[in-house]
Enzyme design. Sequence first.
Site, PDB file in Angstrom:
ATOM      1  N   HIS A 181       2.917   2.376  -8.530  1.00  0.00           N
ATOM      2  CA  HIS A 181       1.764   1.495  -8.431  1.00  0.00           C
ATOM      3  C   HIS A 181       1.598   0.668  -9.699  1.00  0.00           C
ATOM      4  O   HIS A 181       1.354  -0.539  -9.654  1.00  0.00           O
ATOM      5  CB  HIS A 181       0.494   2.315  -8.165  1.00  0.00           C
ATOM      6  CG  HIS A 181      -0.637   1.477  -7.683  1.00  0.00           C
ATOM      7  ND1 HIS A 181      -1.761   1.245  -8.422  1.00  0.00           N
ATOM      8  CD2 HIS A 181      -0.798   0.786  -6.536  1.00  0.00           C
ATOM      9  CE1 HIS A 181      -2.577   0.457  -7.732  1.00  0.00           C
ATOM     10  NE2 HIS A 181      -2.016   0.162  -6.592  1.00  0.00           N
ATOM     11  N   HIS A 204      -1.355  -7.259  -5.796  1.00  0.00           N
ATOM     12  CA  HIS A 204      -2.777  -7.308  -5.440  1.00  0.00           C
ATOM     13  C   HIS A 204      -3.264  -8.754  -5.462  1.00  0.00           C
ATOM     14  O   HIS A 204      -2.622  -9.611  -6.051  1.00  0.00           O
ATOM     15  CB  HIS A 204      -3.595  -6.458  -6.420  1.00  0.00           C
ATOM     16  CG  HIS A 204      -3.180  -5.030  -6.413  1.00  0.00           C
ATOM     17  ND1 HIS A 204      -2.216  -4.549  -7.262  1.00  0.00           N
ATOM     18  CD2 HIS A 204      -3.564  -3.994  -5.633  1.00  0.00           C
ATOM     19  CE1 HIS A 204      -2.024  -3.266  -7.008  1.00  0.00           C
ATOM     20  NE2 HIS A 204      -2.821  -2.900  -6.021  1.00  0.00           N
ATOM     21  N   HIS A 213       1.432  -1.819   0.115  1.00  0.00           N
ATOM     22  CA  HIS A 213       0.879  -0.465   0.143  1.00  0.00           C
ATOM     23  C   HIS A 213       1.332   0.307   1.382  1.00  0.00           C
ATOM     24  O   HIS A 213       1.475   1.520   1.340  1.00  0.00           O
ATOM     25  CB  HIS A 213      -0.644  -0.509   0.019  1.00  0.00           C
ATOM     26  CG  HIS A 213      -1.106  -0.945  -1.337  1.00  0.00           C
ATOM     27  ND1 HIS A 213      -1.279  -2.260  -1.678  1.00  0.00           N
ATOM     28  CD2 HIS A 213      -1.395  -0.232  -2.467  1.00  0.00           C
ATOM     29  CE1 HIS A 213      -1.670  -2.350  -2.949  1.00  0.00           C
ATOM     30  NE2 HIS A 213      -1.744  -1.130  -3.455  1.00  0.00           N
ATOM     31  N   HIS A 340     -12.119  -1.679  -0.206  1.00  0.00           N
ATOM     32  CA  HIS A 340     -11.007  -1.119  -0.977  1.00  0.00           C
ATOM     33  C   HIS A 340     -11.369  -0.953  -2.451  1.00  0.00           C
ATOM     34  O   HIS A 340     -11.186   0.118  -3.038  1.00  0.00           O
ATOM     35  CB  HIS A 340      -9.763  -2.007  -0.825  1.00  0.00           C
ATOM     36  CG  HIS A 340      -8.757  -1.796  -1.906  1.00  0.00           C
ATOM     37  ND1 HIS A 340      -8.581  -2.688  -2.943  1.00  0.00           N
ATOM     38  CD2 HIS A 340      -7.918  -0.759  -2.154  1.00  0.00           C
ATOM     39  CE1 HIS A 340      -7.651  -2.216  -3.761  1.00  0.00           C
ATOM     40  NE2 HIS A 340      -7.229  -1.042  -3.311  1.00  0.00           N
ATOM     41  N   HIS A 344     -12.255   2.613  -4.904  1.00  0.00           N
ATOM     42  CA  HIS A 344     -11.593   2.854  -6.202  1.00  0.00           C
ATOM     43  C   HIS A 344     -12.635   3.109  -7.298  1.00  0.00           C
ATOM     44  O   HIS A 344     -12.544   4.077  -8.051  1.00  0.00           O
ATOM     45  CB  HIS A 344     -10.762   1.630  -6.618  1.00  0.00           C
ATOM     46  CG  HIS A 344      -9.352   1.647  -6.128  1.00  0.00           C
ATOM     47  ND1 HIS A 344      -8.349   2.333  -6.766  1.00  0.00           N
ATOM     48  CD2 HIS A 344      -8.764   1.055  -5.064  1.00  0.00           C
ATOM     49  CE1 HIS A 344      -7.201   2.151  -6.126  1.00  0.00           C
ATOM     50  NE2 HIS A 344      -7.426   1.375  -5.080  1.00  0.00           N
ATOM     51  N   PHE A 361      -5.973   0.240 -11.926  1.00  0.00           N
ATOM     52  CA  PHE A 361      -4.713   0.233 -11.170  1.00  0.00           C
ATOM     53  C   PHE A 361      -3.605   1.066 -11.810  1.00  0.00           C
ATOM     54  O   PHE A 361      -2.837   1.712 -11.124  1.00  0.00           O
ATOM     55  CB  PHE A 361      -4.220  -1.196 -10.959  1.00  0.00           C
ATOM     56  CG  PHE A 361      -4.888  -1.900  -9.810  1.00  0.00           C
ATOM     57  CD1 PHE A 361      -5.347  -1.201  -8.700  1.00  0.00           C
ATOM     58  CD2 PHE A 361      -5.042  -3.279  -9.827  1.00  0.00           C
ATOM     59  CE1 PHE A 361      -5.960  -1.851  -7.636  1.00  0.00           C
ATOM     60  CE2 PHE A 361      -5.644  -3.943  -8.772  1.00  0.00           C
ATOM     61  CZ  PHE A 361      -6.111  -3.227  -7.677  1.00  0.00           C
ATOM     62  N   HIS A 374      -5.746   4.763   0.653  1.00  0.00           N
ATOM     63  CA  HIS A 374      -4.923   3.656   1.140  1.00  0.00           C
ATOM     64  C   HIS A 374      -4.432   3.852   2.563  1.00  0.00           C
ATOM     65  O   HIS A 374      -4.106   2.880   3.252  1.00  0.00           O
ATOM     66  CB  HIS A 374      -3.795   3.338   0.169  1.00  0.00           C
ATOM     67  CG  HIS A 374      -4.223   2.300  -0.820  1.00  0.00           C
ATOM     68  ND1 HIS A 374      -4.152   0.949  -0.545  1.00  0.00           N
ATOM     69  CD2 HIS A 374      -4.805   2.414  -2.031  1.00  0.00           C
ATOM     70  CE1 HIS A 374      -4.651   0.272  -1.559  1.00  0.00           C
ATOM     71  NE2 HIS A 374      -5.055   1.135  -2.479  1.00  0.00           N
TER      72      HIS A 374
END
Length: 603
Positions: A181, A204, A213, A340, A344, A361, A374
């Site tokens: 990632h 992203h 993803h 999303h 996080h 991230f 995810h």
Amino acid sequence: MASLSSLFTTLPTTTSSRPPSFSKSSRTSPRFKVSCNASSPDDQKNPNLTLLENVDRRNMLLGLGAGLYGAANLTNIGSALAYPITAPDDVSYCVPARVVKKNDPNPPDTSIRGVACCPPASATAPKPYLLPKFSKLRIRPAAHGVDPDSDYLAKYKAAIAAMKALPDDHPHSWKQQGKVHCAYCNGAYNQEMNGRPDLTLQVHGSSLFFPFHRWYLYFYERILGKLINDPTFALPYWNWDNPTGMMLPAMFEQPGTNGDPRKNPLFDPYRNVGHLPPAIIDLQYAAKERGFNCVDQISTNLSSMYGQMVTSATNTDAFFGTDPNPEIDSKAGTIESGCHTAVHIWVGNPRMPNSEDLGNFYSAGYDPVFYAHHSNVDRMWKIWKDLNPRRNKDPTSYDWLNASYVFYDENEELVRVYNKDCVDTRKMGYDYQRSSIPWVKSRPVPRARNSTVAARSFGGVKKAAEKFEVPVKVDKTVKVLVMRPATKRSDEEKAAATEVLFLNGIKYNGEEFFKLDVLVNDVDDGVETTAASSEFAGTFAQVPHVHGKKMFMTSGAQFGITELLEDIEAEDDKYVLVTLVPKAGAEGATVDEIKIELVPIDN
Ligand code: C2O
């Protein structure tokens, strides 16, 4: 406000497979109730986390001067040259990613987190990947419905434990999987393969978000299956869009052997201890507790899902984000910059310098919750297409179909995979256990009767441009009148084109959590307008990450507003009043352009 009883409605079946049982008692549809009984905050504290809690390493906001970067040239100079993003063949192109903020007084412990991000080298170049044949679909279960004593959960834990036991340099190790990632989002690769070594690769903030993803989880799942010798193993999904799944799934905080949660392989010490069960998630989380009661929180979450999956996701670009392009900054899709990001930030530990793990991230892949989160993001892709097959379609651009990434597969072979091969989960050998989607019945309601009054009374301004100088600073709430391309659109016209509100050139400090809410014809009465109201057009929220040398990043957002305008009875009006409300990290943030356009729907 919708009542709780009306929230549990079932969607027409979209999959024909009967999900296998994930519980000992062989229930086929687990019905877990969300308890709306508030518990005292002390109940939410995890006794094993005192050490971390005492280390107060709060994030420090860096003071930023406005106007560090001038307004971008927004002229559309999209080249006709093909530009499918291509990850490099050879990991020697990978450079150590910079994941630590400049001047960070408490930089993360790089020895634990492995900030270099580059995968182990392979003796061979990546092979093009062919989807393998399979005899049985892997069915991903809803995490909250998994019985704590089930064989399934025992297997999942055994697989993660096996992954964690591998040596760090093994391509299947916990650390290497987490690094994937980081490599694809913190600038470890450049775009050498696209002839642009000056640019870094980023998955992203564009239409690469869903496919990258999907592939990442696909290999991660197959590696776990291989580690426990079970090719049917499927990852759980965190069903945060359904009231029964709106808490952190219990499996991730369950005590391990000796009652110690740290012995549970699914446990991660870097989570917000204020958000452990029974806290209800806030799918518009702005790094502040809103103090909603449980019923209101659930209902706002459902309306928020409706907004991001239905109202604003009326065209492919709005839902997926736009394709990467070397000349034009790409935009993030509604799910990516909506629920999303919220999940996080809600899970990450705010006391860590970079909100590790999920809140940044570079570190997100080190919390097992990441993959369950995810999975549900991935499920949203499938559901969105099933909701309206006539209109909701995958991107078809050459660049999107041919964008590719490189992964180690479950046989430790380096393979190259393409977006075009991941549009159908069933061809990839997996599907999701069914769970109802009550948000389809949670269309927001207008706050004010005839809220067009708000636009009409706005200082008698006739043209947006007169009131609005670009780039506009959004560190404070901004209101701007925006002209519509057409009024009084007929049903046929609406079927042929969707009306879309664009925010182009959003510049923000990417190293901090940034959230900007967008309202249409909001009435200024001192009461906060939430996603439960029709006036809420959408949000642009981004997970912080360090990427290359630039602290400021440029992106954009777009929200379908056809249905919104119907709901607030503004269809006859030539102008709408757009309100931009900064919710987090907006210091120095600006927006280059706000406009409304009609986007054709091709059938
Ligand atoms: Cu690659 Cu949720 O982020």
